[in-house]
Design an enzyme around this catalytic site. Sequence first.
Site, short mmCIF file in Angstrom:
data_model
loop_
_atom_site.label_atom_id
_atom_site.label_comp_id
_atom_site.label_asym_id
_atom_site.label_seq_id
_atom_site.Cartn_x
_atom_site.Cartn_y
_atom_site.Cartn_z
N HIS A 111 0.83 -1.20 0.00
CA HIS A 111 0.00 0.00 0.00
C HIS A 111 0.87 1.26 0.00
O HIS A 111 0.96 1.98 1.00
CB HIS A 111 -0.94 0.00 1.21
CG HIS A 111 -2.16 -0.83 0.99
ND1 HIS A 111 -2.84 -1.45 2.02
CD2 HIS A 111 -2.82 -1.18 -0.14
CE1 HIS A 111 -3.86 -2.13 1.52
NE2 HIS A 111 -3.86 -1.97 0.22
N GLU A 146 -5.65 -7.82 3.53
CA GLU A 146 -5.10 -8.87 4.38
C GLU A 146 -6.21 -9.67 5.04
O GLU A 146 -6.17 -10.90 5.09
CB GLU A 146 -4.19 -8.26 5.45
CG GLU A 146 -3.59 -9.31 6.39
CD GLU A 146 -2.84 -8.70 7.57
OE1 GLU A 146 -2.97 -9.23 8.68
OE2 GLU A 146 -2.13 -7.69 7.37
N SER A 158 -2.68 2.67 3.47
CA SER A 158 -1.90 1.79 4.34
C SER A 158 -2.51 1.73 5.73
O SER A 158 -2.62 2.74 6.43
CB SER A 158 -0.45 2.30 4.43
OG SER A 158 0.25 1.63 5.44
N SER A 205 5.18 0.26 4.74
CA SER A 205 5.27 0.19 3.29
C SER A 205 5.84 1.47 2.68
O SER A 205 5.73 1.70 1.48
CB SER A 205 3.89 -0.10 2.69
OG SER A 205 2.94 0.85 3.16
#
Length: 681
Positions: free
Chosen positions: A41, A126, A219, A263
Amino acid sequence: MEIIIAKNAGFCFGVSKAVNLLFDLLENTNEKLYTVGPIIHNDQVVEKLKSKGVQVVNDISEVENDGQVVIRTHGVTPEVYEKINGSGLKYSDATCPYVKKIHNLVNEKYKEGYQIVIIGDKEHQEVKGINGWCDDTASIVYSEDDVKSMNADNKNICVVAQTTITKEKWETINNFLNKKFENILKFDTICSATSNRQNEAECVAKNVDAMVVIGGKNSSNTQKLYEICKKYCSKTYQIETSGDLPPMDIKNIKKIGITAGASTPDWVIKEVISKMEELNKANEMSFKEAFESSLVTLNTGDIVKGKIIGFNNSEVFVDLGYKSDGIIKIEEFTDDVDFNPAQSIKVGDEVEVFIVRVNDKEGVVELSKKKVESMKGWDSLVAAFENKTPVRVKVIEIVNGGVIASVSGIKIFIPASQVSDKYVKELHGFLKQVMNIRIIDYNKQKRKFVGSARVILEEEKEKAGTEFWGSVEIGKKYTGTVKSLMDFGAFVDIGGVDGLVHVSELSWNKIKHPSQVLKVGDKIEVVIKEFDKDKKKVSLGYKKHEDNPWVKAANKYNVDDIVKGKVVRLVPFGAFVELDEGVDGLVHISQISNDRIGKPSDVLSVGQEIEAKITEFSAENKKISLSIKEVNPIPAPNKKEEVKEAADSSEVVNAEEEVPTEHKEDMGSTIGDIIGKIDVE
């Protein structure tokens, strides 16, 4: 001003592993690379990989056969693996090891009979991936209300966590679960790196005057860091790049902290730190003044580029690098009447806009995307007029005498006579339709264009007609469109030329009107039967040989077969019996009974079901001869009465024996028997 940087800011182990894997593949393989969804992300990383050839797809079906798939760090469901294997594609698995561990755990406990509970965001990739490993049966909870809505009948539940949630969230939700369920098996699957990062961010936020959290807007772990820091430092800002740094007055800021999501690449973190250090060196001006001095200058009438940062149903918000964001009203974004912002606008897209008004006092910058398109579109339409180039437009309005179409923000009038190459009575059917037109006139002073679809359609038809007559031959097949239906047949457009399918060529069965077989607009396959180039006439065939009922009958019936049928017509010399639709056989009068009968109607009636034997069959001549008497002969009416009278009088007499042998022999040369020997079709 002191800048404090968190030690664990930036890529975590799983993200670093995934990104390095992709860069290694880029260097060591010539195959096309695809990721199912963004690998992580972070838009900057995704765009960098995209510039090197890595394509992001939403489904395996979008991957070409010679491509290689890389599974994203967030993991995927078993179904995705099955699709990849079923497609024969190569793949590399970049799923974070911590996430993969959850997949195995959930799958194991689900098979043992546990109801799986996932504490996390149900929209996060996820969590969707984890849920797939228990056949999408998990209860996904993130609040007390989510827990309350769960089925309390579940006796054994197994609880896991999205790797990026906070410890506080994990403990809070588990307290709610403990109040509702007795048998709970808990696995704290929060990533240790995530926990360390969150703890460190909390420590930094407690000791600074301002906090900057760097990470992608999508994110989850970055969002959690922001929430934690905001709790302990009111001046906490979440940014993606150095360009998103907000104006701050550093006179009252002695310490500023920086952390970054798992990320966030190191080069983005370095750019933010570098920019802050440069601004910190500007001692003569405040941080806010230094920030504003780096902004662009906007003037009414300018055409500039910006990045879409948000939208709703009435406005689009654009970052122009100015101290105020620009606003495009939806009516200034496009002329498309079917425009749906949610489907057509993407945050992060670059857009070129016209500055309509700048009001620093109100903090408003009015923009227009349509005006830029209109300015550019005018020149392109003038060029299209001069070069006679077709223009693709969309009809947006029906007006008196024609329609209004739009392209590049410019409206074009198309007269009713120019909408089609045929007379059109009702124009509303063209609304929202896309068509090719040619600009046939324009007025520079009034800035008006006139277009025509008719000239293009006529040119295309003429070209297609020329090609057709140059290659036409009897027996050639074409796919055409039914244009009109008449009593005598159907006219079919076979590519610039209309051909006639006579009513007799539409079906093997007798029909009263072509509408029993076709309707206007049908796509059908036809074959050339005859044509006349001079008169421009074409005769077409439609019915297929394999549909001929006599061809089917040839595969179905044989001589000596016993068949069932229905009497459909009676004539003096016999009865016609329908075996199948379109297939009739003849029972000659001599083949109805062993007795002499005057006419078939004496013993048969239309609609009567009979059994008969096939004595002769010729599909080529469409002829079937049948015999009833060889299966179940029908007695003559007088014989029936004699048999009945004999039965009533209890006379044990054989009716056949009452007819002298000599009389039988004489019957062999009756007119009826002589006629019976005549071959009648």
